[in-house]
Design a protein around this motif. Structure first.
Motif, short mmCIF file in Angstrom:
data_model
loop_
_atom_site.label_atom_id
_atom_site.label_comp_id
_atom_site.label_asym_id
_atom_site.label_seq_id
_atom_site.Cartn_x
_atom_site.Cartn_y
_atom_site.Cartn_z
N ILE A 128 0.86 -1.18 0.00
CA ILE A 128 0.00 0.00 0.00
C ILE A 128 0.89 1.23 0.00
CG2 ILE A 128 -1.73 1.31 1.30
CD1 ILE A 128 -2.70 -1.36 2.46
N SER A 129 0.72 2.08 -1.00
CA SER A 129 1.54 3.29 -1.08
C SER A 129 0.70 4.51 -0.75
CB SER A 129 2.09 3.45 -2.50
OG SER A 129 2.93 2.36 -2.82
N ASN A 130 1.36 5.52 -0.25
CA ASN A 130 0.63 6.77 -0.06
C ASN A 130 0.50 7.47 -1.41
OD1 ASN A 130 3.05 8.07 -0.56
ND2 ASN A 130 3.44 8.58 1.57
N GLU A 131 -0.13 8.64 -1.41
CA GLU A 131 -0.49 9.22 -2.71
C GLU A 131 0.75 9.64 -3.51
OE1 GLU A 131 -0.90 12.21 -0.45
OE2 GLU A 131 -0.91 13.81 -1.92
N SER A 132 1.89 9.85 -2.81
CA SER A 132 3.08 10.20 -3.59
C SER A 132 3.89 8.97 -3.98
CB SER A 132 3.92 11.22 -2.83
OG SER A 132 4.21 10.75 -1.55
N GLY A 133 3.34 7.79 -3.73
CA GLY A 133 3.96 6.58 -4.24
C GLY A 133 4.94 5.91 -3.28
N LYS A 134 5.03 6.41 -2.05
CA LYS A 134 5.92 5.77 -1.07
C LYS A 134 5.20 4.60 -0.42
CE LYS A 134 9.18 9.28 0.28
NZ LYS A 134 8.94 10.67 0.64
N MET A 135 5.88 3.45 -0.38
CA MET A 135 5.27 2.27 0.21
C MET A 135 5.24 2.43 1.73
SD MET A 135 6.42 -1.41 -1.06
CE MET A 135 6.46 -0.99 -2.80
N VAL A 136 4.05 2.43 2.31
CA VAL A 136 3.95 2.73 3.73
C VAL A 136 3.25 1.63 4.54
CG1 VAL A 136 4.06 5.23 3.49
CG2 VAL A 136 1.85 4.08 3.26
N ALA A 137 2.67 0.65 3.86
CA ALA A 137 1.95 -0.38 4.60
C ALA A 137 1.69 -1.58 3.69
CB ALA A 137 0.61 0.16 5.10
N PHE A 138 1.13 -2.65 4.27
CA PHE A 138 0.73 -3.79 3.49
C PHE A 138 -0.70 -4.19 3.84
CE2 PHE A 138 5.29 -4.25 3.19
CZ PHE A 138 5.47 -4.63 1.86
N GLY A 139 -1.40 -4.70 2.84
CA GLY A 139 -2.64 -5.38 3.10
C GLY A 139 -2.35 -6.84 2.82
N ALA A 140 -3.01 -7.74 3.56
CA ALA A 140 -2.71 -9.15 3.36
C ALA A 140 -3.98 -9.97 3.46
CB ALA A 140 -1.70 -9.61 4.41
N ARG A 141 -4.14 -10.88 2.49
CA ARG A 141 -5.35 -11.70 2.46
C ARG A 141 -4.98 -13.13 2.82
NH1 ARG A 141 -8.79 -15.06 0.36
NH2 ARG A 141 -10.90 -14.42 -0.21
N ALA A 142 -5.77 -13.73 3.69
CA ALA A 142 -5.49 -15.10 4.10
C ALA A 142 -5.65 -16.05 2.92
CB ALA A 142 -6.44 -15.51 5.22
N LEU A 143 -4.80 -17.08 2.89
CA LEU A 143 -4.89 -18.05 1.81
C LEU A 143 -5.97 -19.07 2.10
CD1 LEU A 143 -1.66 -19.54 0.31
CD2 LEU A 143 -3.48 -18.20 -0.76
#
Ligand SMILES: [Zn+2]
Length: 588
Positions: free
Chosen positions: A208-223
């Motif tokens: 997940i990036s902020n609006e200026s394109g810096k990666m600031v977080a992750f979303g993760a979906r269970a398998l």
């Protein structure tokens, strides 16, 4: 504001307001000025005007106006220093490195950039896991099953967090302190034993990036069936979920260009839509929309199509988001996708089953939000009075949020027709709701433009622009107190002070000193068609004010005479009256 000799001042001199504004608003040349649709309020005919000569903008509709910095501050929702930076960058002017104010600030900035760096490393790690491990291959099969091909996986940086529990930790711990790892949100700490472990395990990861394109977080979906199905990064020094919209960094150009955004719930939905070539899509990431997210969106457009999941949670989220968007004056449409077979369809499923074209077609036909709400209300039991009341109570809060009175009234008629309600009763409820709204919301100051007399308008313009004689004119006006008691008194006072200072007068800076109503009037006057001012014209305007002043004084004297004061005073008043009448007669 831009002080003489400052960097801000230099940038302003080099920047062309038409070019800068033109990056946000489609401008058309109209005479000496440029005009376009105002980005600060909804309109169909352009009342937003930019003057290349004066280097200012003004909207005759909503009254916003100012210089290039005011524009950027409003548009980007930022403070002055940031606006200077933005304008400088747009004009290719090198920005001097800003000194950090305190050691703590420097430390925080440093920490933030280390955390961003750590996210980049984690991203590389997750991507490698998806490509090169057995577990990763299983994850990949799952993604393929969801219709995500290799290109899409690469384009959206999808990766895999392995099940081990400390794989990422082992990868990062030689480089970063335990404290930083804990603060990153990538690594969690066991409360009782204090042991560190990976936050994301056996999950497909989405950066997940902020609006200026810096990666600031992750979303993760269970398998598998692990709970929760979706797990995101916690709040960290670089990530606040209410400030970030998924895919905003890549969507913003498309949103600005097409002047609308598609809002979906999850990252899978955003990816499903974006990969079909529709770039202007963002996801609120599970939670319903928060106000900072709306403000972020509002920097790029005021038009949104909400396309949330059709389940109950999605409906609730839609309705809550609607209320917030309407409050912020967005034009909202709602796309409720029809079921596919017997399955309720989110954008992801719908596009997979029905194709991008079918989606695009429905998108184009998405109805205004009130139609969506009426449809929802019609699902309620409308056979009883009680049921009808429930339906009205469901709709009222939304209708109440429509700022425009005429629109509100139109919706009232439609609601009455659609729900087969007695219109007068509904209208009574509505106008009560509207009254409640008025008491909550401060009404916009009305446009006062036409109030000031032509002579006053002309003099104001001269004080602002007549380089050759403004100082002398200011002296005249000041000495005889000619503007006292005028409706435009405050504008005059500010301009006279500025003119007497001997510095060039900046209308925007004078405007900044004024109250909203006066500021609007000043800008209106600045944009009026006008000839080159001459000293003769200035003097004839001054005479008009003198005449007005004499008339007023005469009225005052007359009132005092009628009060019948004792001898000495009365004589004085009568003499004064004679003199004023002579003056007025001479002027005629
Ligand atoms: Zn406007």
């Amino acid at each position: 504001m831009a002080e003489a000799g400052s960097f801000a001042e230099k940038v302003k001199q080099q920047a062309d307001i038409v070019r800068v504004v033109g990056e946000y608003v489609r401008l058309k040349k109209t005479g000496k000025d440029f005009s376009g649709l105002c980005p600060f309020h909804q309109e169909k005919t352009p009342s937003f005007t930019v003057s290349p000569i004066k280097q200012i903008f003004y909207c005759f509709g909503c009254g916003k106006g100012g210089d290039v910095y005011n524009f950027v501050m409003d548009m980007e929702k930022c403070e002055f220093p940031e606006a200077v930076k933005v304008v400088a960058e747009k004009c290719g002017i090198a920005v001097p490195r800003q000194k950090e104010r305190s050691p703590e600030e420097r430390k925080e900035n440093q920490q933030r950039s280390v955390l961003v760096e750590m996210h980049r490393e984690a991203q590389t790690f997750f991507v490698k896991q998806l490509e090169g491990t057995l577990e990763g291959k299983a994850a990949r099969a799952y993604l393929e099953d969801r219709g995500l091909d290799k290109d899409t996986i690469m384009r959206f940086g999808i990766g895999y967090a392995p099940s081990g529990g400390d794989a990422l930790l082992r990868h990062l711990k030689n480089k970063y302190s335990e404290k930083l790892l804990g603060e990153s949100g990538l690594i969690s700490r066991d409360q009782s034993a204090g042991r560190l472990f990976d936050r994301f395990r056996r999950r497909v990861t989405f950066p997940i990036s902020n609006e200026s394109g810096k990666m600031v977080a992750f979303g993760a979906r269970a398998l598998g069936d692990d709970m929760p199905k979706y797990l995101n990064s916690p709040e960290t020094p670089i990530y606040s979920k209410s400030n970030v919209l998924y895919h905003m960094d890549r969507a913003k150009e498309g949103i600005r260009r097409q002047d609308f955004a598609i809002l979906v719930e999850g990252y899978m939905d955003a990816i499903a839509v974006a990969r079909t070539g529709i770039s202007n899509v963002v996801a609120s990431c599970g939670t319903s929309l928060a106000e900072p997210q709306i403000k972020l969106l509002g920097r790029f457009t005021r038009r949104v199509i909400v396309n949330y999941d059709p389940d109950t949670a999605g409906q609730t989220a839609t309705e809550r988001s609607l209320a917030l968007l309407l409050e912020q004056d967005f034009e909202v449409r709602v796309l409720a996708l029809p079921p596919v077979g017997n399955k309720k369809a989110d954008p992801d499923l719908f596009i997979r089953e029905m194709g991008a074209d079918a989606y695009l077609k429905l998108l184009k036909e998405a109805p205004p939000y009130v139609d969506y709400l009426i449809a929802r209300a019609r699902q309620m039991d409308l056979t009883t009075g009680e049921g009808k009341l429930r339906a009205v109570n469901f709709l009222l809060p939304y209708v109440q949020k429509i700022p425009n009175r005429i629109l509100r009234s139109e919706w009232a008629t439609r609601i009455a027709q659609q729900l087969r309600l007695d219109e007068p009763v509904l209208r009574a409820a509505l106008s009560k709701a509207a009254a409640d709204r008025r008491s909550e919301v401060k009404t916009q100051p009305e446009l006062v433009g036409r109030a000031a007399k032509p002579v006053e308008r002309r003099l104001i313009r001269m004080l602002a622009e007549a380089e050759g004689f403004r100082r002398e004119l200011a002296n005249h006006l000041q000495n005889a107190r000619l503007y006292q008691g005028l409706e435009t008194e405050k504008i005059f006072a500010a301009l006279v002070i500025a003119s007497l200072s001997g510095q060039p007068v900046q209308a925007t800076e004078v405007g900044a000193l004024l109250e909203d109503r006066d500021r609007r009037l000043l800008f209106e006057i600045m944009f009026e068609e006008a000839n080159e001012p001459t000293w003769e014209e200035a003097m004839s305007c001054v005479e008009a004010l003198q005449h007005r002043q004499a008339v007023q004084e005469l009225a005052d004297v007359q009132r005092s005479i009628e009060a019948n004061p004792p001898g000495q005073e009365m004589r004085g008043l009568l003499e004064k009256k004679q003199e004023l009448m002579r003056r007025l007669a001479a002027a005629r």
